[in-house]
Design an enzyme around this catalytic site. Sequence first.
Site, PDB file in Angstrom:
ATOM      1  CG  ASP A  83     -14.847   4.352   3.561  1.00 25.85           C
ATOM      2  OD1 ASP A  83     -14.612   4.403   2.332  1.00 25.85           O
ATOM      3  OD2 ASP A  83     -15.815   3.736   4.029  1.00 25.85           O
ATOM      4  CG  HIS A  84     -10.488   3.809  -0.938  1.00 24.09           C
ATOM      5  ND1 HIS A  84     -10.912   2.603  -0.455  1.00 24.09           N
ATOM      6  CD2 HIS A  84     -10.744   3.770  -2.272  1.00 24.09           C
ATOM      7  CE1 HIS A  84     -11.389   1.879  -1.465  1.00 24.09           C
ATOM      8  NE2 HIS A  84     -11.300   2.566  -2.584  1.00 24.09           N
ATOM      9  CG  LEU A  95      -1.880   1.227   1.220  1.00 27.17           C
ATOM     10  CD1 LEU A  95      -3.124   0.950   0.377  1.00 27.17           C
ATOM     11  CD2 LEU A  95      -2.310   1.642   2.621  1.00 27.17           C
ATOM     12  CG  HIS A 126     -16.002   1.224   0.487  1.00 23.23           C
ATOM     13  ND1 HIS A 126     -15.132   1.950   1.271  1.00 23.23           N
ATOM     14  CD2 HIS A 126     -15.286   0.168   0.025  1.00 23.23           C
ATOM     15  CE1 HIS A 126     -13.941   1.346   1.273  1.00 23.23           C
ATOM     16  NE2 HIS A 126     -14.011   0.271   0.532  1.00 23.23           N
TER      17      HIS A 126
HETATM   18  C1  BG6 Z   1     -11.486  -1.923  -1.006  1.00 25.36           C
HETATM   19  C2  BG6 Z   1     -11.860  -3.378  -0.961  1.00 25.36           C
HETATM   20  O1  BG6 Z   1     -11.861  -1.281   0.180  1.00 25.36           O
HETATM   21  O2  BG6 Z   1     -12.170  -1.308  -2.094  1.00 25.36           O
HETATM   22  C3  BG6 Z   1     -11.515  -4.070  -2.252  1.00 25.36           C
HETATM   23  O3  BG6 Z   1     -11.146  -3.999   0.101  1.00 25.36           O
HETATM   24  C4  BG6 Z   1     -12.120  -3.336  -3.424  1.00 25.36           C
HETATM   25  O4  BG6 Z   1     -11.953  -5.421  -2.233  1.00 25.36           O
HETATM   26  C5  BG6 Z   1     -11.833  -1.842  -3.360  1.00 25.36           C
HETATM   27  O5  BG6 Z   1     -11.573  -3.888  -4.605  1.00 25.36           O
HETATM   28  C6  BG6 Z   1     -12.630  -1.087  -4.404  1.00 25.36           C
HETATM   29  O6  BG6 Z   1     -12.227   0.246  -4.435  1.00 25.36           O
HETATM   30  P1  BG6 Z   1     -12.416   1.141  -5.733  1.00 25.36           P
HETATM   31  O7  BG6 Z   1     -11.897   2.470  -5.343  1.00 25.36           O
HETATM   32  O8  BG6 Z   1     -11.602   0.476  -6.819  1.00 25.36           O
HETATM   33  O9  BG6 Z   1     -13.872   1.109  -6.056  1.00 25.36           O
END
Ligand code: BG6
Length: 479
Positions: free
Chosen positions: A177-178, A17, A240
């Site tokens: 929480d990205h 990461l 999410h």
């Molecule tokens: C992560 C999950 O939080 O979000 C992954 O652990 C997933 O499994 C990812 O692939 C998806 O993120 P994004 O930004 O590509 O929609």
Amino acid sequence: MENNRLLITLFGSTGDLASRKLYPAIYRLYKYGHISKHFALVGTGRSQWNDEKLRAVVLDSIENEIDEKEHAEEFVSHFYYLIHDVNKKNDYSKLKHLADELDQKYTIEGNRIYYISLAPRLFPIITGNLKDQNVLTTNGFNRLIIEKPFGHDQASARELQDQLEESFEEDQIYRIDHYLGKYIVQNIQALRFNNPVFANIWNNQHIEQIQITLNEEVGVEDRAEYYDTSGVLRDMIQNHMLQLVSLLTMNKPENFNSKEIHQNKIDLLSHIHQYQDGQELKDNTVFGQYGSDDNQTVTAYRDEKGIAEDSMTPTYFAAKLTIDLEQWQGVPIYIRSGKRMANKATNIYVTFKDDTCDWMNHLLIEIAPRQGYQLYINHKNKAYASHLESVPLSYYLNEEEERKLPGDYERLIFECILGKRENFAHYDEVEASWNFIDHIFEVAENIQPPTFPNYVSYSQGPKEADDLLKKDGHHWLSD
Ligand code: BG6
């Protein structure tokens, strides 16, 4: 341009990461002048690296972002590596020593961010030692950034929180929480509250339904160990998805500060209707797990490396949610998320009620693959005897804008530096979300488990997910 004073201690600096996301994010903050000469980063890990090795790895990871080689080299000269075992008390004295030295060297004045990019079971060991071994500063700020998962259920989340709170106050904890760092997600509030055209009709009088799709093409990849104990509900829905639901339906904060935003999200999350029994769960949810594709050319979930051949972990979930609040009475929120779907699609549709016309007004909020909005309006088509047709009014970022846009991690790390907490999940949000998820698992124990696999890879998921909407006279609006 700001010139924030900051020492970042990164636990897990040799990890994936860090190279993929964190170093490029921090470099961009440096490149755009948000951090510069009063900045240093201590990377820790058990590997026998040294400063040179860390700097070489960082240089490599920012390769695509570099405009000027000299500037990039100057950036990496602020990086220091410490061989450090999180379990050894003594190693924290070494960390304190190095941190204090760098604080002096770069006149940082005690501002510290501790970023833990390691397994959650290590969080409390690290935070406990940071406090007990006096690594925390008394001048400046001490902030902790941690990654998900925050617990496996409500009880383990509570336990973790209690442990963290022995060293850090809630307002020093920044849970990433990205999704909350995504540009379009950060715009949901502006869209809802700064446009009278939406603000005045954002309720059950005018909204017919909301749909949220978080579909991915990728499968479990090389994360079997984590994923098979989590599944889609813990991996995508608890965090999410429920964050998006809360942003779309929370009450308008009077003052848009973190405290009120958090409070309004917590209120909303605690009012998501819980399925009372097995029948209600069956009527409103669909669990899925991917099989191979029609030609048997890709690996089914149960055949993935590290996954048990009888695994019952869901890789797909769809549900009809409702909210037990008067202003949302009668508005279904359809959610779905799956791996190995036909295409990557991260989007939200809000449909407005209309009895006068065949086509409803839809607002599409698109998070990926494109970033922007479309509002479908009705107008008369071009034929002589014209009929109404639905056409989109669109705004999308172009390629150049996308390329320049700050990334999710970049935004969030910057907000942490500024002490802006609204785009980080508050513990009470996490707990309310777990309550909802835990309840689903409890109720699911009383019903016949689904037969897995029940959808083929690169498809639209189980057929039952279409039936779920059909019963209400709807269909999924996103591909
Ligand atoms: C992560 C999950 O939080 O979000 C992954 O652990 C997933 O499994 C990812 O692939 C998806 O993120 P994004 O930004 O590509 O929609």
